[in-house]
Design a protein around this motif. Structure first.
Motif, short mmCIF file in Angstrom:
data_model
loop_
_atom_site.label_atom_id
_atom_site.label_comp_id
_atom_site.label_asym_id
_atom_site.label_seq_id
_atom_site.Cartn_x
_atom_site.Cartn_y
_atom_site.Cartn_z
N PHE A 232 -0.37 -2.79 -6.03
CA PHE A 232 0.15 -3.04 -4.68
C PHE A 232 0.96 -4.33 -4.57
N GLY A 471 -0.86 4.26 -10.18
CA GLY A 471 -1.55 5.06 -9.17
C GLY A 471 -0.57 5.85 -8.32
N GLU A 606 2.15 12.62 0.02
CA GLU A 606 1.14 12.57 1.08
C GLU A 606 0.04 11.58 0.72
N GLY A 607 -0.31 11.53 -0.55
CA GLY A 607 -1.29 10.55 -1.02
C GLY A 607 -0.82 9.13 -0.75
N GLN A 608 0.46 8.90 -0.99
CA GLN A 608 1.03 7.58 -0.72
C GLN A 608 0.99 7.28 0.78
N ILE A 610 -1.01 8.54 3.17
CA ILE A 610 -2.35 8.31 3.71
C ILE A 610 -2.89 6.97 3.21
N GLY A 611 -2.72 6.73 1.91
CA GLY A 611 -3.20 5.47 1.35
C GLY A 611 -2.52 4.26 1.98
N ILE A 614 -3.77 3.72 5.65
CA ILE A 614 -5.13 3.20 5.76
C ILE A 614 -5.16 1.73 5.32
N GLN A 615 -4.39 1.41 4.28
CA GLN A 615 -4.31 0.01 3.85
C GLN A 615 -3.71 -0.84 4.99
N PRO A 643 -11.06 -0.82 4.29
CA PRO A 643 -11.52 0.42 4.90
C PRO A 643 -12.41 1.26 3.98
N SER A 645 -14.53 5.24 3.82
CA SER A 645 -14.24 6.61 4.26
C SER A 645 -14.70 6.86 5.69
N THR A 650 -8.92 11.56 9.94
CA THR A 650 -7.92 12.13 9.04
C THR A 650 -6.50 11.83 9.54
N THR A 651 -5.64 11.48 8.60
CA THR A 651 -4.25 11.19 8.94
C THR A 651 -3.44 12.48 9.03
#
Ligand code: FES
Ligand code: FES
Lengths: 712, 159
Positions: A232, A471, A606-608, A610-611, A614-615, A643, A645, A650-651
């Motif tokens: 990151f 990642g 989508e993983g990027q 949501i991640g 949340i970050q 954060p 779970s 859910t995003t």
């Protein structure tokens, strides 16, 4: 119609990672002959007056500035960060020695016996103390690492004729990366070559930074990237800082040494996201229309410059956000303070800038009594509009379509009306954009990326470049791009893990440039290989970066032209409920619509998304990082809350396609942009819930309590 | 433990340990027994990267001293991945896109196993709760939750 390249495939690294067979650095070298442990300064600012070192048992070493063969400076953008502090100390946590030996207990014991007498000076903690040159200047003439001034249109005149002038200052705090794998390195010496294995984003940066200290040719310095457990931005330059002392020690001792930070020291002494203070003054006409912005943007760079200049550049070029404002002036400065250096972090100055501008737009709308969404509409950028650096928006801007989609998904409009009369509930929207790749002429003049594609006799194709898998999925997406361009199955294409001895320098893994810029080279190379394909033969292709021809040329002197070849765009909506007793904020809904050219793999993107969301929501209100008495008060994972779970619903996300001519299969950057919008949307939602303007993140319960008590 | 030896089973095989009872289980697993699928993320019981099953219960191996595991049954990712249940979970993680940097994931897979052991058809709430001791900085969790749901469907009957 979604593009076929977007259809998801299984990530190449997924099974090995899930099954625990993927070996990260500490797994590759679980037992090492020698371990290193850094000895850090225990004061924030001062000079080292005297040092007393313990008697060393056989096989133990204390390595410091005296052992440096070359120059005691790491090469980053400027050369101000010493490998080991020798006379001056600039922050609590600066490395003074590396204690090396076989047994960890003995190392710790030796560590305790090191005694240093300092002459202490009062540290500069705040931007104001730095500006006032408290106890004398520390960098240049004014403690300013870098200053960028840009303007577009006129500035003085609109303020003179303004009907009303509104102004406010916005603040953002530090943030800790908390990559799950702590900083890890292992180094050894082979014949005349120094070899370093590192969990890192930029192997060639490390090599470049070591040339000075080792006084060696860069060809004799080899960096091998190991599977990287998150970064990151936290592994962009900081591995250089650890590699310096480790390299000096290995050169002296000539034995393999492992240096893995434990979580506490990683959190206490590693670099952080730049805190910011951004003051925006706006001239309005009698109808409440914006005539001009005058912006003063200050970043806290911490003790050394690192890559602050570039973070500042992005903040300055982004702070105008997605609005076409005829007149804008921006003065940006990054200051030297006596805190751990600030450095790269996902978004790289943009999240701070966008938080300020979006919060300011809400503030203006609030002050004028206009609906914040309606207030923004007339200013939304369109194709052909000028940017704040007198560049141009080249692509079709899809914001109207994106707005429609997000309003539908989130039910924003109705909720916004309802929450006007429903206390403690709020909903907020933010717009944002993020330039793909390096700023200005960086790609053309500084990076000059190169890619190799090699095919063996079994017709297996290998991709060689310096961009790392950390990642974000590049070991899969690069292969997808190549296999699609070659029209062969993805199993026939392989990603080669970066090692400076075997891969060309295709630049650092930063700035959302991997897919958009380097991926495009992969595509070009693959196209050429396809044209020349000879089954059963070894073949190789070298592909160099070629600057796109559509851009308004960049002038680094005047900071004008196209700051970026293209932008990715986003809209976020966040819905919250504030607990009226505890003032804790509960996030009730998260929506995002994005335009990032063409997503190379829907699931990976989508993983990027949501991640990143949340970050960024962690940044918005959970991740409190207070600095007092020289250190961060939250220096362990039990104090610094990221954060879990349970923290967020859910995003919901959606993607709008808009192919970019110069990106791999139309792709633009995705990984950083997805961080930019959550904090301002969150701030807007909380603003509605407590009926006041939020001007600071993280939003803490104590701040909310004060705000509402004061009835501001 | 009378002879000073600590005996336990690891992934079904018997292990005899004779070193200090104070060492962390995590270190012994990684350094002595080569089980490097068990990761160290924090070393202070906060992140869950070092999760294993101890007598079937999810625990953080960085918080456990060797002296406390005499005659206990341990399962790590190295053991779980050999079972049908483990394979099903790993598969689901890969299909759901639940793996990014991967550092937290072996621990997450252990947590998923623990969730499914307790509730073969878990609700979203139960999954979120069950994995809440395992931190992931990359994924934002949604795809992990999905993976556990997928495993529970595809592997119906395995738990
Ligand atoms: S390493 Fe054990 S909980 Fe983090
Ligand atoms: S996948 Fe990176 S920490 Fe979870």
């Amino acid at each position: 119609m979604p593009h076929s390249i977007s259809t998801s495939v299984r990530r190449k690294d997924a099974v090995a990672k899930a099954a625990g067979t993927m070996e990260y650095l500490a797994d590759q070298f679980p037992v090492s002959p020698l371990h290193g442990k850094c000895y850090y300064s225990s004061i924030s600012r001062g000079t080292i007056e005297s040092v007393s070192l313990p008697e060393l048992p056989e096989g133990y070493y204390i390595v410091g500035a005296d052992d440096i063969q070359g120059v005691n400076r790491l090469h980053m953008i400027i050369e101000d960060w010493p490998v080991f502090a020798d006379k001056e100390v600039r922050y609590l946590g600066q490395i003074i020695f590396l204690v090396v030996g076989p047994e960890k207990d003995v190392i710790l014991d030796l560590h305790k016996q090191i005694q240093i007498t300092y002459r202490e000076l009062t540290p500069c903690i705040t931007l104001e103390e730095s500006t006032a040159l408290l106890e004398g200047v520390q960098h240049g003439e004014d403690n300013v690492f870098t200053r960028y001034d840009i303007h577009h249109g006129q500035v003085e005149y609109p303020f003179e004729k303004a009907h009303r002038i509104l102004e406010k200052e916005y603040y953002t705090g530090h943030q800790e990366h908390v990559y799950m794998e702590p900083q890890s390195l292992f180094a050894h010496w082979e014949e005349d070559t120094f070899i370093l294995h590192a969990s890192a984003q930029c192997p060639f940066y490390i090599r470049k930074s070591l040339v000075n200290a080792l006084g060696m040719d860069k060809e004799k310095i080899r960096i091998i990237q190991t599977p990287t457990g998150g970064a990151f931005g936290g592994k962009e330059h900081f591995p250089d800082v650890l590699a310096g002392p480790l390299a000096v020690a290995v050169c002296k001792i000539k034995k393999p040494i492992k240096l893995v930070l434990d979580r506490k020291e990683d959190m206490a002494y590693s670099i952080k996201r730049h805190p910011s203070a951004i003051h925006i003054r706006t001239a309005l006409d009698k109808d409440g229309r914006i005539l001009a912005h005058d912006i003063d943007l200050r970043l806290d760079g911490g003790a050394f410059a690192s890559c602050s200049a570039v973070v500042l550049a992005r903040a300055v070029f982004t702070v105008g956000n997605v609005y076409n404002i005829n007149n804008i002036r921006i003065c940006g400065r990054v200051f030297c303070t006596n805190k751990p250096p600030s450095d790269a972090f996902r978004g790289f100055g943009a999240p701070q800038a966008i938080f300020a501008m979006e919060s300011h737009m809400n503030f203006l709308a609030y002050a004028l009594g206009i609906d914040p969404l309606a207030f923004r509409q007339p200013y939304l950028m369109k194709q052909g509009d000028p940017t704040s650096t007198d560049g141009k928006i080249h692509e079709e801007v899809m914001l109207p379509e994106m707005t429609r989609r997000i309003l539908e998904m989130s039910g924003y409009e109705k909720k916004y009306q309802d929450y006007k009369t429903r206390p403690n509930w709020g909903i907020g929207l933010s717009y944002f954009f993020h330039g793909s790749g390096f700023t200005g002429n960086g790609e053309r003049d500084l990076i000059k990326a190169r890619i190799y594609l090699k095919k063996n006799r079994k017709d297996q194709v290998f991709i060689y470049g310096s961009n790392v898998e950390m990642g974000q999925g590049i070991s899969t997406t690069f292969c997808k791009v190549a296999s699609k361009a070659l029209d062969i199955p993805i199993d026939q294409v392989h990603f080669v893990e970066p090692d400076t001895e075997i891969v060309p320098d295709s630049g650092p893994t930063v700035a959302s440039r991997s897919i958009s810029v380097v991926g495009f080279l992969v595509q070009k190379a693959a196209k050429r290989l396809k044209a020349e394909w000879k089954s059963g033969e070894d073949q190789s292709i070298i592909q160099d970066y070629e600057a796109p021809t559509h851009m308004v040329p960049w002038d680094q002197e005047t900071l004008t032209g196209d700051a970026y070849p293209a932008y990715s765009w986003g809209v976020n909506v966040i819905e919250v409920e504030v607990d009226p007793l505890s003032y804790e904020v509960n996030t009730k809904g998260i929506w995002g619509v994005y335009e990032m050219g063409v997503p190379i793999d829907r699931q990976i993107v989508e993983g990027q998304i949501i991640g990143g969301m949340i970050q960024a929501l962690g940044y918005s209100y959970l991740e409190k990082l207070e600095f007092s008495q020289g250190r961060f008060r939250q220096a362990t994972m039990s104090d610094y809350m990221i954060p879990t779970s349970m923290d967020f619903p859910t995003t919901q996300c959606d993607i709008v396609d808009n192919p970019f001519e110069y990106g791999a299969f139309g792709a633009k950057g995705a990984g950083e942009m997805v961080f930019d919008g959550a904090a301002p949307a969150f701030g807007a939602a909380v603003s509605q819930a407590v009926d006041t303007i939020i001007d600071e993140v993280p939003v803490l319960p104590e701040t909310l309590m004060e705000l509402t008590d004061e009835g501001r | 433990m009378k002879d000073g030896k600590i005996r336990f089973t690891l992934n079904g095989r018997d292990v005899v340990y004779e070193d200090s009872p104070l060492r962390r289980l995590l270190d012994v697993l990684r350094e002595d027994l080569g089980e490097t699928g068990v990761k160290e993320g924090c070393g202070e019981g906060e992140c869950g990267a070092c999760s294993i099953l101890l007598n079937g219960k999810l625990v953080n191996s960085c918080m456990i001293a060797m002296g406390t595991i005499h005659e206990k049954e341990l399962m790590t990712i190295e053991g779980l991945r050999e079972t049908e249940q483990g394979k099903c979970i790993i598969d689901a993680f890969a299909d759901a896109g639940a793996v990014q940097c991967g550092f937290c994931i072996p621990g997450m897979v252990m947590a998923a196993q623990s969730v499914l052991q307790d509730a073969p058809r878990p609700s979203e709430e139960e999954i979120r709760k069950g994995i809440s001791g395992n931190l992931c900085r990359c994924t934002g969790y949604d795809q992990i939750v999905q993976a556990v749901q997928m495993a529970s469907e595809k592997g119906a009957g395995l738990w």
